[in-house]
Design a protein around this motif. Structure first.
Motif, short mmCIF file in Angstrom:
data_model
loop_
_atom_site.label_atom_id
_atom_site.label_comp_id
_atom_site.label_asym_id
_atom_site.label_seq_id
_atom_site.Cartn_x
_atom_site.Cartn_y
_atom_site.Cartn_z
N ALA A 250 4.68 14.00 -4.23
CA ALA A 250 4.40 12.88 -5.12
C ALA A 250 5.02 11.59 -4.60
CB ALA A 250 4.93 13.19 -6.52
N LEU A 251 6.24 11.69 -4.06
CA LEU A 251 6.91 10.52 -3.52
C LEU A 251 6.14 9.96 -2.32
CD1 LEU A 251 9.63 9.02 -4.18
CD2 LEU A 251 10.59 10.22 -2.21
N VAL A 252 5.65 10.85 -1.49
CA VAL A 252 4.85 10.43 -0.33
C VAL A 252 3.62 9.65 -0.78
CG1 VAL A 252 3.37 11.27 1.53
CG2 VAL A 252 5.66 12.24 1.23
N SER A 253 2.97 10.12 -1.82
CA SER A 253 1.75 9.45 -2.30
C SER A 253 2.06 8.11 -2.94
CB SER A 253 1.02 10.35 -3.29
OG SER A 253 1.76 10.52 -4.50
N LEU A 254 3.26 7.96 -3.49
CA LEU A 254 3.64 6.72 -4.17
C LEU A 254 4.10 5.62 -3.21
CD1 LEU A 254 5.62 8.22 -7.19
CD2 LEU A 254 3.47 6.94 -7.34
N HIS A 255 4.57 6.02 -2.01
CA HIS A 255 5.16 5.04 -1.10
C HIS A 255 4.57 5.21 0.30
CE1 HIS A 255 8.10 3.75 -4.10
NE2 HIS A 255 8.17 5.02 -4.43
N THR A 256 3.39 4.67 0.47
CA THR A 256 2.70 4.80 1.76
C THR A 256 3.08 3.71 2.75
OG1 THR A 256 0.82 3.55 0.86
CG2 THR A 256 0.72 5.97 0.72
N ALA A 257 3.54 2.57 2.24
CA ALA A 257 3.95 1.46 3.12
C ALA A 257 5.13 0.72 2.49
CB ALA A 257 2.79 0.52 3.37
N PRO A 258 6.26 1.38 2.35
CA PRO A 258 7.41 0.75 1.69
C PRO A 258 8.01 -0.36 2.52
CG PRO A 258 8.06 2.84 2.66
CD PRO A 258 6.56 2.75 2.81
N SER A 259 8.63 -1.31 1.85
CA SER A 259 9.30 -2.41 2.55
C SER A 259 10.76 -2.08 2.82
CB SER A 259 9.19 -3.70 1.74
OG SER A 259 9.82 -3.56 0.48
N LYS B 107 11.68 1.05 -5.89
CA LYS B 107 11.02 -0.21 -6.27
C LYS B 107 12.06 -1.29 -6.62
CE LYS B 107 6.76 1.98 -7.84
NZ LYS B 107 5.93 2.39 -9.00
N ALA B 108 13.16 -0.88 -7.23
CA ALA B 108 14.23 -1.83 -7.52
C ALA B 108 14.83 -2.39 -6.24
CB ALA B 108 15.31 -1.17 -8.38
N LEU B 109 14.94 -1.54 -5.22
CA LEU B 109 15.48 -1.98 -3.93
C LEU B 109 14.50 -2.90 -3.21
CD1 LEU B 109 17.85 -1.70 -1.96
CD2 LEU B 109 16.72 0.32 -1.00
N GLU B 110 13.21 -2.68 -3.42
CA GLU B 110 12.19 -3.51 -2.77
C GLU B 110 12.06 -4.88 -3.42
OE1 GLU B 110 8.79 -0.60 -0.97
OE2 GLU B 110 8.89 -0.70 -3.15
N ALA B 111 12.49 -4.99 -4.67
CA ALA B 111 12.29 -6.23 -5.43
C ALA B 111 13.04 -7.40 -4.82
CB ALA B 111 12.73 -6.01 -6.86
#
Length: 248
Positions: free
Chosen positions: A24-33, A244-248
């Motif tokens: 599930a994590l893989v599907s949620l974050h395909t191109a993380p910053s 997502k909080a870290l990416e913000a």
């Protein structure tokens, strides 16, 4: 510019069915910053590497032996971890230091082994509640930091995680001022040893009851470059919120 890092430590939790959370994590974050690292138990590393083969998510381990091979029944070496596709290894976690009496000198030996095998060493530091209440936090961090990092340590091969022992799995979290004080102190000590620019290359993670509810304010704190997350990394929804909080 260094990328921030969200690292998950599953500890002694998880069986094959738990890999559904990783899927599930893989599907949620395909191109993380930011960089994402999951450290499952050793029994799941090979399967986890396979699941993440076409994903930016890195799989790591929770410990390694200081020797490359030998008569060490039950232990796993850094070359073995690299062989199955691990890219990093957690070293010196307080649960290893306390439950297995691991010293900072041993942590440094393991870091040498990890570096030699091409693994990123995630070196953990942290004080007990008694040490915190005795105003000894910075002394403890000084000793652990000095003795746990071998010569040859760089920001490319090592990540440093500050995990106050009294905050791990307890629901207790230091104040933002306390977190900032220790992270600033670690950065200054790294600067003294390795030089200012080299010190800036190190990623400093905070760990200890990081949750979706408090992640954003922790990540906004001075010299916090990410988190080493325990329980909240076991559920993809919770860990994704932290990412997502870290990416913000």
């Amino acid at each position: 510019m260094k990328r921030k890092l969200a690292a998950g430590n599953w500890k002694m939790n998880g069986t094959a069915s738990s890999l559904a959370e990783l899927e599930a994590l893989v599907s949620l974050h395909t191109a993380p910053s930011v960089d994402i690292l999951i450290c499952p138990p050793a029994t799941l590393i090979a399967q986890a590497v396979g699941l993440c083969a076409n994903s930016p998510i890195m799989i790591g381990a929770q410990d390694c032996h200081a020797a490359a091979s030998g008569a060490h029944t039950g232990d796993i070496s850094a070359p073995m971890l690299a062989d199955v596709g691990a890219g990093a290894v957690i070293l010196g976690h307080s649960e290893r230091r306390e439950d297995h009496n691991e010293t900072s000198d041993l942590v440094a030996q393991k870091a040498v082994a990890a570096h030699a095998a091409g693994l990123i060493a995630v070196v953990c530091l942290g004080e007990s509640l008694a040490q915190r209440e005795g105003a000894r936090t910075l002394d403890v961090i000084t000793d652990q930091l000095s003795a746990s990092l071998p010569d040859g340590t760089t920001g490319a091969n090592t990540v440093i995680a500050y995990e106050p022992i009294w905050a791990i799995g307890t629901g207790l979290t230091p104040s933002l001022a306390q977190i900032g004080e220790v992270h600033d102190f670690i950065r200054s000590r790294l600067s003294e040893r390795f030089g200012g620019q080299a010190a800036e290359d190190f990623r400093l993670l905070y760990g200890g009851s990081v949750k979706p509810e408090n992640a954003a304010e922790i990540f906004a704190t001075s010299n916090v470059d990410g988190a080493l997350v325990g329980g909240a990394s076991l559920k993809s929804a919770d860990f994704s919120s932290i990412i997502k909080a870290l990416e913000a």
